[in-house]
Structure formats: C-alpha cells, structure tokens
Motif scaffolding. Structure first.
Motif, PDB file in Angstrom:
ATOM      1  N   GLY A  64       1.651  -1.099  -0.414  1.00 22.08           N
ATOM      2  CA  GLY A  64       0.182   0.405  -0.082  1.00 22.08           C
ATOM      3  C   GLY A  64       0.430   0.880  -0.207  1.00 22.08           C
ATOM      4  O   GLY A  64       0.251   2.215   0.333  1.00 22.08           O
ATOM      5  N   VAL A  65       1.859   1.383   0.196  1.00 21.49           N
ATOM      6  CA  VAL A  65       2.524   2.146  -0.091  1.00 21.49           C
ATOM      7  C   VAL A  65       4.562   2.071  -1.677  1.00 21.49           C
ATOM      8  O   VAL A  65       4.439   0.462  -1.201  1.00 21.49           O
ATOM      9  CB  VAL A  65       4.080   2.522   1.607  1.00 21.49           C
ATOM     10  CG1 VAL A  65       4.653   1.787   1.783  1.00 21.49           C
ATOM     11  CG2 VAL A  65       4.285   4.246   0.915  1.00 21.49           C
ATOM     12  N   THR A  66       4.680   2.227  -1.683  1.00 20.66           N
ATOM     13  CA  THR A  66       5.581   2.483  -3.080  1.00 20.66           C
ATOM     14  C   THR A  66       7.385   2.978  -2.629  1.00 20.66           C
ATOM     15  O   THR A  66       7.406   3.959  -1.073  1.00 20.66           O
ATOM     16  CB  THR A  66       5.779   3.828  -4.176  1.00 20.66           C
ATOM     17  OG1 THR A  66       5.775   5.300  -3.731  1.00 20.66           O
ATOM     18  CG2 THR A  66       4.499   3.447  -4.767  1.00 20.66           C
ATOM     19  N   ALA A  67       7.920   2.527  -2.497  1.00 22.39           N
ATOM     20  CA  ALA A  67       9.290   2.853  -1.660  1.00 22.39           C
ATOM     21  C   ALA A  67       9.527   4.487  -2.134  1.00 22.39           C
ATOM     22  O   ALA A  67      10.434   5.213  -1.311  1.00 22.39           O
ATOM     23  CB  ALA A  67      10.932   2.408  -2.648  1.00 22.39           C
ATOM     24  N   GLY A  68       9.457   5.264  -3.250  1.00 24.74           N
ATOM     25  CA  GLY A  68       9.711   6.546  -3.312  1.00 24.74           C
ATOM     26  C   GLY A  68       8.454   7.353  -2.372  1.00 24.74           C
ATOM     27  O   GLY A  68       8.698   8.376  -2.102  1.00 24.74           O
ATOM     28  N   GLU A  69       7.166   6.902  -1.695  1.00 20.79           N
ATOM     29  CA  GLU A  69       6.511   7.698  -1.224  1.00 20.79           C
ATOM     30  C   GLU A  69       7.403   7.402   0.317  1.00 20.79           C
ATOM     31  O   GLU A  69       7.423   8.810   0.956  1.00 20.79           O
ATOM     32  CB  GLU A  69       5.313   6.673  -1.164  1.00 20.79           C
ATOM     33  CG  GLU A  69       4.121   7.451  -2.273  1.00 20.79           C
ATOM     34  CD  GLU A  69       2.989   6.628  -2.114  1.00 20.79           C
ATOM     35  OE1 GLU A  69       1.594   6.552  -3.043  1.00 20.79           O
ATOM     36  OE2 GLU A  69       2.925   5.072  -2.053  1.00 20.79           O
TER      37      GLU A  69
END
Length: 113
Positions: A57-62
C-alpha cells in the motif's frame, strides 16, 4: 613507523563493515516486525536496500518522501526498494537514529494507510 594514511583507511574500512552489519541487522529486525510492508534486505558494505512488498500500500518513492520529511535521506531504487547510502564515516549512533526514523515512518504508514 606506521603509515597514518594506511591506518586511517583501515579504520574507515573497519567502520564500514561494523556499521554495514549494524544497518543490515536493524533492517532485518524491522522486516520481521513489519512483514506486511517490508521484505528482504539487500546490499553490501554500507550500501543497503530493503524491498517493499508489492501489496504494502506504499511505494519506495512514497517512503523516501516521508523519510526526507523526517530528516533522513534515502533513495528509491525502482518502485519497491528503499536504498540507504550513509557516508563511510557514519557513527553507530547515526545508524541507530536512521533505523529509528525508518521504523517510525513505516509504523506511521501501517497505522494510517
């Protein structure tokens, strides 16, 4: 007489190994604590990455953006790896601080998706 440059380089290499081991151990502990978000730890020396699960539910970028807001500079390596690239002279305390910031950031994402 000892060569000061050689002695200094040796101390830096010893520090890289010790701090790299410390960072790996800390990231592995966090991967065990937050298995819904964090997966395996990769890398060598002080260059470490931790994979973010595809369904987290989250990306590395976020996460990298969240970490930057907390004062920790990391790099996204693709959509699913947060890469840590501390300086060669990083201290034990600084690694502990970075791991604490990373844990709080991951925890915040888990608690408030």
């Amino acid at each position: 007489t000892a060569n000061p440059a050689l002695h200094s380089d040796h101390n830096i290499l010893d520090n890289v190994k010790a701090r790299g081991d410390q960072l790996s151990a800390g990231l592995n502990k966090l991967a065990e604590k937050y298995p819904s978000v964090l997966a395996d730890v990769r890398g060598w020396g002080l260059l470490k990455g931790i994979r973010i699960n595809d369904d987290a539910g989250v990306t590395a970028g976020e996460l990298v953006g969240d970490l930057m807001n907390e004062g920790l500079l990391t790099v996204a390596a693709g959509p699913s790896v947060v890469r840590f690239v501390p300086p060669l002279i990083v201290t034990e305390e600084e690694i502990d601080q970075a791991l604490g910031i990373f844990e709080r950031t991951v925890s915040n994402r888990v608690l408030s998706p």
